[in-house]
Design a protein around this motif. Structure first.
Motif, mmCIF file in Angstrom:
data_model
loop_
_atom_site.group_PDB
_atom_site.id
_atom_site.type_symbol
_atom_site.label_atom_id
_atom_site.label_comp_id
_atom_site.label_asym_id
_atom_site.label_seq_id
_atom_site.Cartn_x
_atom_site.Cartn_y
_atom_site.Cartn_z
ATOM 1 N N THR B 18 0.840 -1.201 0.000
ATOM 2 C CA THR B 18 0.000 0.000 0.000
ATOM 3 C C THR B 18 0.877 1.253 0.000
ATOM 4 O O THR B 18 0.657 2.175 -0.774
ATOM 5 N N TYR B 295 -2.436 5.124 9.264
ATOM 6 C CA TYR B 295 -3.718 4.553 8.854
ATOM 7 C C TYR B 295 -3.633 3.032 8.777
ATOM 8 O O TYR B 295 -4.465 2.314 9.330
ATOM 9 N N ARG D 141 -6.936 -3.276 -3.048
ATOM 10 C CA ARG D 141 -5.630 -2.783 -2.604
ATOM 11 C C ARG D 141 -5.444 -1.330 -3.033
ATOM 12 O O ARG D 141 -4.974 -0.486 -2.286
ATOM 13 N N PHE D 142 -5.848 -1.060 -4.280
ATOM 14 C CA PHE D 142 -5.674 0.291 -4.786
ATOM 15 C C PHE D 142 -6.527 1.268 -3.978
ATOM 16 O O PHE D 142 -6.058 2.344 -3.583
ATOM 17 N N ASP D 144 -7.589 0.846 -0.948
ATOM 18 C CA ASP D 144 -6.971 0.951 0.378
ATOM 19 C C ASP D 144 -5.872 1.996 0.366
ATOM 20 O O ASP D 144 -5.761 2.812 1.274
ATOM 21 N N ALA D 145 -5.059 1.931 -0.676
ATOM 22 C CA ALA D 145 -3.943 2.875 -0.760
ATOM 23 C C ALA D 145 -4.477 4.298 -0.827
ATOM 24 O O ALA D 145 -4.005 5.185 -0.105
ATOM 25 N N LEU D 146 -5.490 4.504 -1.667
ATOM 26 C CA LEU D 146 -6.030 5.862 -1.782
ATOM 27 C C LEU D 146 -6.634 6.320 -0.453
ATOM 28 O O LEU D 146 -6.523 7.474 -0.071
ATOM 29 N N MET D 147 -7.286 5.383 0.240
ATOM 30 C CA MET D 147 -7.921 5.778 1.495
ATOM 31 C C MET D 147 -6.912 6.098 2.570
ATOM 32 O O MET D 147 -7.219 6.810 3.524
ATOM 33 N N ALA D 148 -5.718 5.541 2.425
ATOM 34 C CA ALA D 148 -4.698 5.805 3.435
ATOM 35 C C ALA D 148 -4.124 7.210 3.292
ATOM 36 O O ALA D 148 -3.459 7.701 4.192
ATOM 37 N N ILE D 149 -4.367 7.841 2.154
ATOM 38 C CA ILE D 149 -3.934 9.231 1.996
ATOM 39 C C ILE D 149 -5.032 10.115 2.583
ATOM 40 O O ILE D 149 -6.181 9.992 2.191
ATOM 41 N N PRO D 150 -4.694 10.983 3.518
ATOM 42 C CA PRO D 150 -5.738 11.809 4.118
ATOM 43 C C PRO D 150 -6.552 12.539 3.051
ATOM 44 O O PRO D 150 -5.994 13.116 2.124
ATOM 45 N N ILE D 153 -5.883 16.275 2.222
ATOM 46 C CA ILE D 153 -4.616 16.518 1.545
ATOM 47 C C ILE D 153 -4.666 16.006 0.118
ATOM 48 O O ILE D 153 -4.163 16.644 -0.811
ATOM 49 N N PHE D 154 -5.333 14.876 -0.071
ATOM 50 C CA PHE D 154 -5.447 14.323 -1.414
ATOM 51 C C PHE D 154 -6.261 15.261 -2.296
ATOM 52 O O PHE D 154 -5.867 15.566 -3.427
ATOM 53 N N ARG D 183 -15.812 0.824 -0.597
ATOM 54 C CA ARG D 183 -15.642 -0.067 0.549
ATOM 55 C C ARG D 183 -16.992 -0.548 1.080
ATOM 56 O O ARG D 183 -17.192 -1.731 1.353
#
Lengths: 523, 317, 541, 304
Positions: B18, B295, D141-142, D144-150, D153-154, D183
């Motif tokens: 990730t 996160y 997965r993709f 998830d990655a996007l969601m991990a960016i605040p 800020i995104f 999700r």
């Protein structure tokens, strides 16, 4: 994205080249010292200032300073060759005196003796040369590079004399040396250390956290005895206008700059503080591309100049903290200000008349604005559009992103919002922004008569003749120029009543020409 | 227990994946931003000449993939590089602020989590009562005001009277006690912002279970409503509650830019915004990765806790 | 007798809410229970058995309220007593055993913690004593490993054991009265016997009075001293168990008794190529083989019943035939031709030929689609019907399953009764005009009277369209009623197969015999006899 | 005392609106829906009334508003008095007019954004759940990655790249929201795809599109609609936060998020002007959530 994503945007963004320095024919050599307020300043206390700016990238490198936090921080720890006094005159600082060759191409600067750096050494000619040299040369990335580029050679003549050779005559040279990018810093092996806080100014740095705060204490060996009254300084970055105001109101800081004008009237009801405002040459404007239709027709320009209510803008955008502009960048405080020019007032009929002369019934134009253009530009655009309707002019206000405004919009789109930090002299102002071919001629204006007069004025030494020339130039700009200048904006500061200020407060920059730290004191 | 370790291992690997995706996305995004570091550093006074000189010095002329590769190679060796705008190592730039950010997040969480859980449990216990409806409406109202608005209101009520400071100033000599006092308003604002979500989820998770046969069984065993909720419903509602708490903790770490600005709190959010506007890619990357790691790790923690508290997953047949 | 009276309910009325309106669920029922007596409550779903049982604890489910009558428990008026007072009785003097022990044990706590909760909270005994007591009771309930089983979580214990553990838990405070709410309904037949025996013993040992709720007459016959029959909230009749079984007075009771008598005529024996033929199929999930080398044929016009307990691989066999689970080995022939293993590889016509009817009509019908689309879709898809032709086909199908087309065509599944929903499942299968229909436990979720209707319908349709049925069930009564051939499965393998008559008359295998003998009979002495007969043969639970 | 009175007045209004809305809805509802409205709690009918009112205002803004959207009428910050019943803003525009047009722009933008987010997010989520396997893994997965960016800020990054026109604002917020919707949709659909009727449809040979559209989507609607309500409200807050960072909606388009930001500084001086747009957002949020709660409650089938 702007540097000031947060808060109201910086006034000083454009730095050096839009700043101005008084250039009076008589002012080539002036004695040091200035008129001080009658009350005897008291020593002591720590002055806390809340700034609208401050970024994590702020640093000690003089080549990159561009917000008022670092600018004031710089003036607090450094001295310069010359200083613009509160009344706009030029006085010597590190340079005790200066002298030009008759062609004004060679300047001899006398360095004041007995000035010490915080680290202990004495300021010598070598320090001066190294400090200026830092900005020169092909590797230089300094913002002041264009200023020092005309310097062909610098050499010392003994420890207290510097001789500067220029590529062309420039009577302005001592003024240029007051620029805030050009502090005198200690030299080692002919180079200054741009990462060092060391300077010969009134305060030395205790602690600096970029984007957060800086704290300083008085430099015990400071040479000026009638200045720098505080024991220490605390400079705080408070970009949010509400945070800034509350910090002042709750006594967490003593001074703030860029008071939020929306609430200034409510804030000023508080009896423990006062609002300090000075009107200088800072003006807000709407330059148009005079090469492009429809702005290539002066009738259209005149129509637009009569289609806005300037007083309303001063009232609603500046909340009264400013003065009406007359499409003339020369402000009332300037020596050659033409006070008797006819006023371009709000007159829809006249605007219609001019439109008719241009062969148009109505006009549709777009005006590009952003808050970086000037604070309140978007609202000013809305007001302009609203008032212009009566003259049959439809202005579409296009709000551009703050980010990249100066590279992608300003001087790229035909009609935009812009501002000038102010110019103390006509020549400097005109040659920067109105002379044909000048890089920052934002209206791409090319007026033959005006250009001729500009050259005449620069070489003219007779005061009366200069006044006549500049009068005519102002009339031409006001009537034929491509820049709508609706208002001059004041610097508005909030000051605790515990802080005393001199009778005359510098209007060339915010916070008493950045020198509040040196000129103010606790009552 | 082995299964937990295996799960943690798997999830950490996924987390690394990730983070890798994120670093590519962010690098790509910063490349797309108009302007570059050199232009931002030099500002409006830039000339072509000075720009070219600075770009050369900063190595901005290398092709983007090469710069990404260099950055990645550094990170793989544990070196996040230098902030090009400030010429300081990332660790130095980020270190103190990360501490501040975590402090504020934990402070707010320490206020918000117990408060939200208590309200949620009570609302579930006294469902459809005045208390339930009022706390629900108040919680909704609190989240429907923008954060800065809540912050300003608190400043009006609690700071202007001098009760609490409206700005946070942290120096080397600031004690924890002083920190707690100074950071009270930002923490309170954040508490108001996140409480509603956690409270509503707690309430919903519990009420969702109240129709379960084992809840009826507990009631038929003569257990008091309080005991039914606390002993029979809550242990089974832990998974969604833990998840929502983790999500909000992640928000407290990563989403508080606005609060930092209003209360002049030197956290990572402001640094991030500055770095974006300066196109200081290494800093943007580092902070994004910190945020994303927070996160990922909090989600992992939530899943581990959910597993540990769920006998079905902990004690296989 | 008066002084031994434990529970007296008089004119009890209970209302349930739907929206703003209240309607009666229990319409004035009287009930008397003496100390140590077991009363059987029987009736179909919706009769109000559980509601009445709970009311005996002074308890009404959410959305229900007791609106009339009196409930007197040992001199305490449960209607007027304070909630605290009632709480004090529940678990202590009146206990409850729920239908699904798996759902009614709290998954978060160990069995023994849940056992000890009531005695400790009600102050009957300290925790330590309670734990020892639990072990004792677990032993009496003949739970394996009684010392340790309490320290397991519910999901670690099998259904039959859980049900006994729950009965033990109900006994923890030695209550005067226990409500058993269908405690064996969810269990396999062989397990059911163990639980029934254990419950009966413990109740007798402690002399506890009980209300035993069930819909299964044969079960209640073993457990109860008296039986009360309920229908839609009203009492039908009440009598001593033996006299009730011997001579039910009311028509309704007799109709309940009569359900068991449905049996259709045997079809002529199989000839020709089977419609479907399962040949040496081994299949499973992951590395585990769920099916081990099974083979059987299904001929047109005949019903093959696949019987076995849960986990025996019945449904997996269906998944192999439909192509949801491609077998590891072996193949499925259709009319003598091998079918592609996965349904994804099958042609539309191959898919059409084999249709399926599911156990739970609730989950088998998309709740958001109207009958028109539910039934019409296969017809439109496979047979290309459109517009008028499609509409009339849907109406024909509805008529076939005995639902009035005009009334039902635009209804949603939620607007139907359970039996009607199952009929829609049948119509949907018929709409494809298949040769084979797989019926997966299609009647097990239904009341007996409704079951009978479905079975009769299936029988009629089979005759009409010469359909082949594969009938998956765990209920031997159903097998008896409808099958031509029987396939008995256990642990993924075919134990025995043959014609129905042969299997029932002369089972060859032990398991088949065990299965057959475990089906409760409507004889109050059946359980006793069976236990005596089996005393040599211990259960493998 | 004033607080007490306003609470009492507020509660009284709440009950009045709630009760009258309930009876009005009951009166106009088609026969088979009447019970739905008869049973709805007061909070829900209040919420529904507020939502309908907002829609009415949004649709008929030009007819209701006393002045033009950008008309400058007089002095700035006039007090609440006729003819400017809610005073004027900092340019001397009528506050009431601004609020009315704000309803149109804000609700319109929020609706467009949420609708887009839901279209994309739920399609992908349902698709991933249905197909499973490799597609599901890589999409998840993709996301998830996007969601991990605040989120803030995104969006800030994207808005800086693509500019701040209303269209990009909608696209960017929708993109960020779509990850959350994905999700939810995926997890809801995972519960649905194991149902027998999906198996039956698959065995029938139905195509992917029909499975999603006719079989899964109708059954996933309840939680999705509830989430829609919440996300819808959060769009206002997102716009407001972005305008705090200087990236909000462009004037003269009046929107509540930006209006709050514009006037927020006044609140620290106890001026209640900023409460108007903020209150408008809050009222709508609360109203939408009341209705959502009711819908969820109905869907859950709990009797209480």
């Amino acid at each position: 994205m702007t540097k000031h994503l947060i808060g109201q945007g910086g006034m000083t963004r454009r730095g050096l080249l839009k700043s101005g320095m008084a250039m009076t024919a008589a002012g080539l050599v002036l004695p040091a010292g200035m008129a001080m307020a009658q009350t005897e300043p008291k020593k002591g206390g720590t002055l806390r200032i809340g700034f609208n700016s401050g970024s994590t990238t702020d640093n000690y490198d003089p080549g990159v300073w561009d917000t008022n936090f670092v600018q004031v921080f710089a003036q607090a720890r450094h001295n310069y060759l010359t200083e613009i006094a509160a009344d706009g005159s030029l006085v010597g600082e590190v340079a005790e005196s200066w002298e030009a060759s008759p062609d004004a191409m060679t300047w001899t600067l006398k360095i004041r003796s007995g000035i010490t750096f915080h680290s202990g050494g004495t300021v010598t000619a070598d320090d001066v040369i190294a400090s200026i040299n830092y900005h020169r040369g092909p590797e230089s990335t300094s913002a002041a590079k264009p200023i020092v580029d005309p310097i062909v050679e610098m050499k010392s003549d003994g420890p207290n004399t510097v001789i500067v050779k220029l590529s062309g005559g420039n009577a302005d040279f001592p003024y240029l040396m007051s620029d805030y990018h050009l502090p005198i810093m200690p030299a080692k092996d002919g180079k200054i250390d741009p990462t060092s806080p060391d300077g010969c100014g009134p305060y030395k740095v205790d602690d600096f956290e970029p984007g957060i705060s800086a704290s300083l204490t008085r430099h015990s060996g400071y040479w000026k005895t009638d200045r720098a009254h505080f024991d220490g300084l605390l400079l705080l970055a408070l970009p949010d206008p509400v945070a800034r105001q509350n910090a002042l109101l709750t006594g967490q800081v003593d001074v703030i700059n860029q008071v939020d004008l929306t609430t200034v009237s409510m804030m000023s009801r508080n009896s423990s503080i006062r609002v300090l405002s000075v009107t200088g040459n800072q003006h807000f404007c709407f330059p148009m591309d005079t090469r492009a239709a429809p702005f290539d027709d002066n009738n259209v320009r005149l129509a637009l100049k009569h289609a806005l209510d300037r007083q309303e803008m001063v009232d609603k955008i500046l909340y009264g903290y400013g003065a009406v502009g007359n499409d003339n960048p020369i402000g009332p405080t300037q020596q050659y200000y033409a006070a008797d020019l006819p006023v371009n007032g709000y007159d829809p009929d006249k605007a219609k008349f001019h439109l008719g002369k241009a062969g148009l019934d109505s006009l549709d134009v777009s005006l590009w604005v952003a808050e970086t253009g000037f604070t309140g530009a978007t609202d000013a655009g809305s007001l302009y559009a609203e008032r212009a309707k009566a003259a049959g002019i439809n202005i579409t206000v296009e709000r551009a992103p703050n980010d990249g405004y100066w590279s992608n919009v300003w001087m790229q789109k035909p009609w935009v919002a812009s501002y000038w930090g102010g110019r103390a002299t006509c020549d400097w102002m005109f040659s920067t922004a109105y002379a044909a071919g000048a890089p920052w001629n934002e209206s791409y204006w090319d007026n033959e008569r005006f250009n001729t007069l500009l050259l005449q004025g620069r070489s003219e030494l007779d005061d009366a003749k200069r006044a006549e020339i500049y009068h005519e130039m102002q009339a031409i700009v006001s009537n034929e120029g491509g820049v709508v200048i609706p208002m001059f904006a004041s610097f508005v500061m909030g000051v605790s009543n515990a802080v005393a200020t001199p009778d005359v407060v510098g209007a060339n920059w915010d916070l008493d020409g950045f020198r509040a730290v040196e000129r103010w004191w606790f009552a | 227990m082995n299964e937990i370790w295996r799960m943690i291992g798997q999830r950490l690997l996924l987390g690394v994946l990730t983070l890798f995706i994120i670093s590519v996305v962010i690098f790509g995004a910063t490349e797309l931003l108009p302007g570059d570091l050199a232009r931002e550093l030099l500002g409006q006074s830039a000339t072509e000449e000075t720009l070219a000189a600075l770009r050369e010095q900063l190595g901005l002329n290398d092709p983007a993939p090469l710069r990404y590769w260099n950055w990645l190679a550094g990170v793989l060796q544990g070196d996040f590089g230098m902030s090009m705008a400030t010429q300081k190592p990332i660790s130095e730039l980020v270190g103190a602020r990360l501490g501040n950010t975590l402090f504020l997040a934990l402070y707010a969480a320490a206020l918000a989590v117990p408060f939200a859980l208590l309200l949620g449990v009570l609302a579930a216990l006294w469902r459809n009562s005045i208390f339930d409806r009022a706390s629900n409406a108040l919680a909704l109202t609190a989240i429907s005001f923008p954060e800065f608005f809540v912050a300003y209101t608190l400043i009006l009520w609690l700071a202007q009277s001098g009760l609490f400071p409206s700005m946070v100033r942290i120096t080397g000599s600031t004690t924890t006690g002083e920190m707690l006092y100074m950071a009270f308003l930002p923490a309170l604002t954040l508490t108001l912002v996140v409480t509603a979500h956690m409270m509503r989820m707690t309430r919903a998770a519990i009420i969702n279970l109240l129709a379960s046969p084992y809840i009826e069984m507990a009631r038929l065993k003569g257990m008091s409503p309080m005991r039914v909720v606390l002993r029979h419903a809550v242990p089974n509602a832990l998974a969604p509650i833990i998840n929502v708490v983790a999500l909000n903790l992640a928000y407290l770490i990563t989403g508080v830019v606005v609060i930092e600005v209003v209360f002049v709190y030197p956290g990572l959010g402001q640094l991030m915004i500055d770095a974006v506007s300066n196109r200081d890619i290494a800093v943007v990357q580092a902070i994004t990765l910190i945020f994303a790691s927070a996160y990922v790790l909090l989600n992992l923690l939530a899943d581990v806790l959910s597993t540990i508290t769920n006998p079905r997953l902990m004690h296989r047949k | 007798m008066e002084n031994t009276r434990l529970l007296t309910i008089k004119g009890l009325k209970i209302e349930g809410r739907s929206g703003d309106a209240w309607h009666e669920i229990i319409k004035g029922v009287d009930l008397t229970l003496h100390k140590g007596e077991v009363l059987g409550l029987i009736g179909e779903s919706g009769a109000g058995k559980s509601t009445l049982g709970l009311a005996a604890m002074g308890f009404a489910r959410d959305g229900c309220r007791i609106s009339g009558g009196t409930i007197d428990f040992d001199g305490i008026d449960l209607r007027t007593a304070s909630e605290t007072r009632r709480r004090g009785l529940r678990g202590k003097r009146i206990a409850y055993v729920a239908q699904s022990a798996a759902a009614s044990f709290n998954p978060a706590h160990k069995l023994i913690d849940q056992y000890c909760e009531a005695p400790v909270v009600h102050g009957v005994m300290p925790r330590k004593t309670a734990e020892d007591d639990a072990v004792d009771l677990y032993r009496r309930m003949r739970l394996p490993n009684p010392d340790a089983i309490g320290f397991r979580y519910p999901h670690q214990v099998s259904g039959g054991q859980l049900q006994r553990a729950m009965t033990a838990m109900a006994m923890s405070c030695r209550p005067d009265l226990i409500i058993f709410d269908e405690p064996t309904t969810a269990l396999d037949v062989t397990t059911q016997i163990e639980v029934m025996a254990a419950i009966r013993d413990i109740v007798r040992q402690f002399g506890t009075a009980a209300i035993y709720i069930t819909h299964d007459l044969a079960v209640v016959a073993q457990m109860a001293d008296r039986i009360k029959v309920l229908l839609r909230g009203d009492e039908v009749e009440e009598a001593d168990t033996r006299s009730m079984l011997a001579a039910p007075r009311e028509d309704y009771t007799r109709s309940l008794w009569a359900v068991r008598s449905f049996a259709r005529a045997e079809h002529p024996s199989a000839t020709g190529i089977p419609v479907a033929s399962v040949g040496n199929v081994t299949a499973g999930y992951g590395a585990v083989d769920v099916l081990k080398n099974i083979s059987f044929d299904i001929h047109a016009g005949r019903t093959v019943a696949v019987v076995g307990e849960s986990g025996s691989g019945k449904s997996t066999t269906a998944r192999v035939i439909t192509g949801l689970l491609p077998p590891r080995e072996g193949e499925v022939l259709f009319n003598g031709k091998a079918l592609p293993a996965s349904f994804k590889a099958r042609s539309r016509d191959e898919l059409r030929q084999c249709q399926m009817i599911y156990q739970m009509a609730d989950t088998a019908l998309n709740p958001k689609l109207r009958l028109r689309e539910l039934i019409g879709r296969p017809a439109a898809m496979y047979l290309g019907l459109k517009g008028k032709a499609l509409d009339s086909r849907i109406r024909d199908l509805l008529a076939l399953i005995e639902l009035e087309p005009d009334k039902y065509i635009d209804r949603l599944p939620s607007e139907l009764s359970g039996g009607q929903k199952q009929r829609i499942g049948i119509a949907r299968a018929l709409a494809a005009e298949p040769q084979l229909i797989i019926c997966d436990e299609v009647t097990s979720a239904l009341d007996q009277i409704v079951q009978e209707g479905i079975l009769k319908l299936l029988d009629r349709l089979q005759n009409e369209f010469n359909l082949a049925y594969m009938f998956i069930t765990h209920d031997l009564a159903t097998v008896k009623a409808i099958a031509d051939e029987v396939v008995v499965m256990q642990h993924g393998a075919v134990v025995e197969r043959g014609a129905k008559a042969e299997i029932f008359a002369d089972p060859k295998e032990d398991y088949t015999r065990l299965l057959l003998s475990s089906v409760p009979e409507m004889d109050p002495d059946w359980l006793n006899r069976l236990l005596v007969a089996r005393s040599g043969l211990t259960p493998n639970d | 005392m004033i607080i007490l009175i306003s609470i009492i007045v507020g509660l009284a209004l709440f009950f009045m609106i709630g009760v009258s809305a309930r009876s009005a809805l009951q009166a106009v509802a088609p026969a088979h829906h009447k019970p739905t409205f008869r049973d709805m709690p007061l909070t829900a009918s209040f919420g529904l009334a507020v939502i309908l009112f907002y829609i009415f205002v949004a649709v008929f803004a030009p007819l209701i508003a006393p002045y033009g959207e950008s008309e400058v009428l007089g002095a700035q910050f006039l007090p609440w008095a006729s003819p400017h019943y809610l005073g004027t803003d900092k340019l001397g525009r009528d506050m009431l007019t601004g609020l009315i047009y704000g309803a149109r722009n804000t609700v319109g933008i929020a609706f467009a954004t949420t609708a887009l987010a839901f279209f994309v997010g739920s399609f992908l989520g349902l698709w991933a759940a249905l197909v499973g396997g490799w597609l599901d893994q890589s999409l998840s997965r993709f996301v998830d990655a996007l969601m991990a960016i605040p989120a803030l800020i995104f969006s800030l990054l994207l808005l800086t790249i693509f500019g701040t026109s209303v269209l990009t604002l909608i696209l960017v917020i929708a993109a960020v929201d779509a990850t959350r919707v994905y999700r939810l949709a995926r997890s809801v659909a995972q519960g649905i795809v194991v149902m027998d009727y999906i198996e039956a449809a698959r065995l029938r040979g139905e195509g992917m599109w029909r499975l999603i559209r006719r079989e899964i989507l109708p059954n996933a609607m309840a939680p999705l609609v509830a989430e829609f309500g919440l996300r819808f409200c959060f769009v206002f807050l997102a716009i407001s936060a972005l305008s705090f960072l200087g990236l909000g909606i462009k004037p003269p388009t009046a929107d509540w998020g930006s209006m709050v930001r514009e006037n927020a500084t006044l609140i620290t001086f106890g001026d209640i002007t900023p409460l108007l747009p903020a209150g408008a957002i809050a009222l709508l949020t609360v109203a939408v959530n009341f209705v959502v709660d009711w819908q969820l409650h109905r869907a859950s089938g709990l009797k209480e």
